[in-house]
Design an enzyme around this catalytic site. Structure first.
Site, PDB file in Angstrom:
ATOM      1  N   SER A 147      23.908  25.299  12.062  1.00  0.00           N
ATOM      2  CA  SER A 147      24.117  24.585  13.313  1.00  0.00           C
ATOM      3  C   SER A 147      24.975  25.415  14.276  1.00  0.00           C
ATOM      4  O   SER A 147      24.609  26.541  14.616  1.00  0.00           O
ATOM      5  CB  SER A 147      24.732  23.215  13.024  1.00  0.00           C
ATOM      6  OG  SER A 147      24.696  22.384  14.160  1.00  0.00           O
ATOM      7  N   ASP A 241      14.557  17.537  14.166  1.00  0.00           N
ATOM      8  CA  ASP A 241      15.796  18.080  14.721  1.00  0.00           C
ATOM      9  C   ASP A 241      15.523  18.448  16.173  1.00  0.00           C
ATOM     10  O   ASP A 241      14.618  19.239  16.445  1.00  0.00           O
ATOM     11  CB  ASP A 241      16.211  19.311  13.917  1.00  0.00           C
ATOM     12  CG  ASP A 241      17.508  19.957  14.405  1.00  0.00           C
ATOM     13  OD1 ASP A 241      17.998  19.575  15.482  1.00  0.00           O
ATOM     14  OD2 ASP A 241      18.016  20.850  13.705  1.00  0.00           O
ATOM     15  N   HIS A 271      18.462  17.576  10.724  1.00  0.00           N
ATOM     16  CA  HIS A 271      19.659  18.383  10.958  1.00  0.00           C
ATOM     17  C   HIS A 271      20.759  17.956   9.985  1.00  0.00           C
ATOM     18  O   HIS A 271      21.001  16.771   9.784  1.00  0.00           O
ATOM     19  CB  HIS A 271      20.127  18.169  12.401  1.00  0.00           C
ATOM     20  CG  HIS A 271      21.100  19.197  12.874  1.00  0.00           C
ATOM     21  ND1 HIS A 271      20.713  20.369  13.480  1.00  0.00           N
ATOM     22  CD2 HIS A 271      22.456  19.235  12.818  1.00  0.00           C
ATOM     23  CE1 HIS A 271      21.782  21.077  13.796  1.00  0.00           C
ATOM     24  NE2 HIS A 271      22.848  20.416  13.391  1.00  0.00           N
TER      25      HIS A 271
END
Length: 305
Positions: A147, A241, A271
């Site tokens: 991320s 995501d 995610h």
């Protein structure tokens, strides 16, 4: 909006329910951080036997060094958390398992968080840590992160060209690489479980202090004009995501620059799926692919022809 009850299997739906059971108690960023810490603690696994750790400080940057045996490579890992949450504890078990399964040294970077420390502080901290790793160990380096951490490590890879000699690969896990939010995944998965498109753009704004810097690859790798001579790259995106388009866009840019790149689009995942690796067969299989990518890059191998 997609029917996530059909796209996602029972194990991932259970992971989502458990993750959503840690809402912030109160308003503001500190409440959000406490909730995130509690969430990470609830999923945390014991470190594998044989993995040792040492907490160090590189200038103002705390790092945690994981070792098992005699490593032939060092992985520098930057955690996710939207640039505003997380630290050495939030991803401790992930780093320990990477160390255990590859035999490589892993150095986790506790970069300073926004909004207290706006861009470029987090980038500077990550680059300083990678510089220290190169000077201290003089072994091949693989950059890795999930991320926000993937964004930071990709920016480090860009900046390292001509400055560092040992960076030979990068593994980016559901990266949020700083696009403008117009990609297909931002539209198709705007209300995805665990991360909405609006939240993704909010975190980017907090990181920048409200003004997104133009053409600054230390903020967003996608803003760079030069993609030549980057290290071999493996990118893992999740189907559900909003930021998945970023990974695909970055892969196309690397491919156009003749950089070896592999995009692995993980169907039926969301995610943050790293935390689901011990309760979801799909997430576990993806984590195995992630570890194998790190291991191969660390050996100088490209296994995706």
């Amino acid at each position: 909006m997609p029917d996530y009850s059909a796209l996602l299997d029972a194990e991932i739906l259970a992971f989502i329910r458990k993750s959503e059971s840690f809402p912030p108690e109160g308003e503001g960023l500190e409440a959000e951080r406490r909730a995130y810490d509690a969430l990470c603690a609830a999923f945390r696994q014991d470190r594998p036997e044989g993995v040792s750790t040492e907490d160090r400080r590189i200038g103002q940057v705390p790092v945690r060094v994981y070792e098992q045996g005699e490593p032939s490579c060092t992985v520098v890992y930057a955690h996710g958390g939207g640039f505003v949450k997380g630290g050495l504890e939030s991803h401790d078990d992930i780093c320990a398992e990477i160390c255990n399964q590859t035999g490589y040294r892993v150095v986790a970077v506790d970069y300073r968080l926004a909004p207290e420390h706006a861009h470029p502080v987090a980038f500077d901290d990550c680059f300083a840590a990678v510089e220290w790793v190169e000077e201290s160990f003089d072994l091949p380096i693989v950059l890795a992160g999930d991320s926000a951490g993937a964004t930071l490590m990709a920016s480090v890879a860009h900046h390292a060209r001509g400055r560092l000699r040992n960076v030979i690969g990068q593994v980016l896990i559901y990266p949020a690489l700083g696009a403008d939010g117009t990609g297909a995944s931002y539209r198709d998965h705007a209300e995805a479980p665990l991360l909405s498109a609006a939240a993704l753009m909010y975190y980017r704004g907090v990181r920048s202090g409200g003004v997104v810097p133009a053409g600054d690859a230390t903020y967003s790798p996608l803003l760079d004009k030069d993609f030549d001579d980057l290290p071999r790259t493996v990118i893992f995106t999740a189907e559900c995501d909003p930021g998945a388009s970023d990974g695909a866009d970055y892969a196309r840019l690397l491919e156009a620059a003749d950089v070896p790149v592999k995009l692995v689009h993980e169907r039926g995942l969301v995610h943050g799926f790293l935390r689901a690796r011990h309760m979801s067969a799909r997430a576990d299989a993806s984590f195995e692919r992630i570890v194998l990518a790190i291991e191969a890059l660390g050996q100088g191998l490209w296994v995706y022809e």
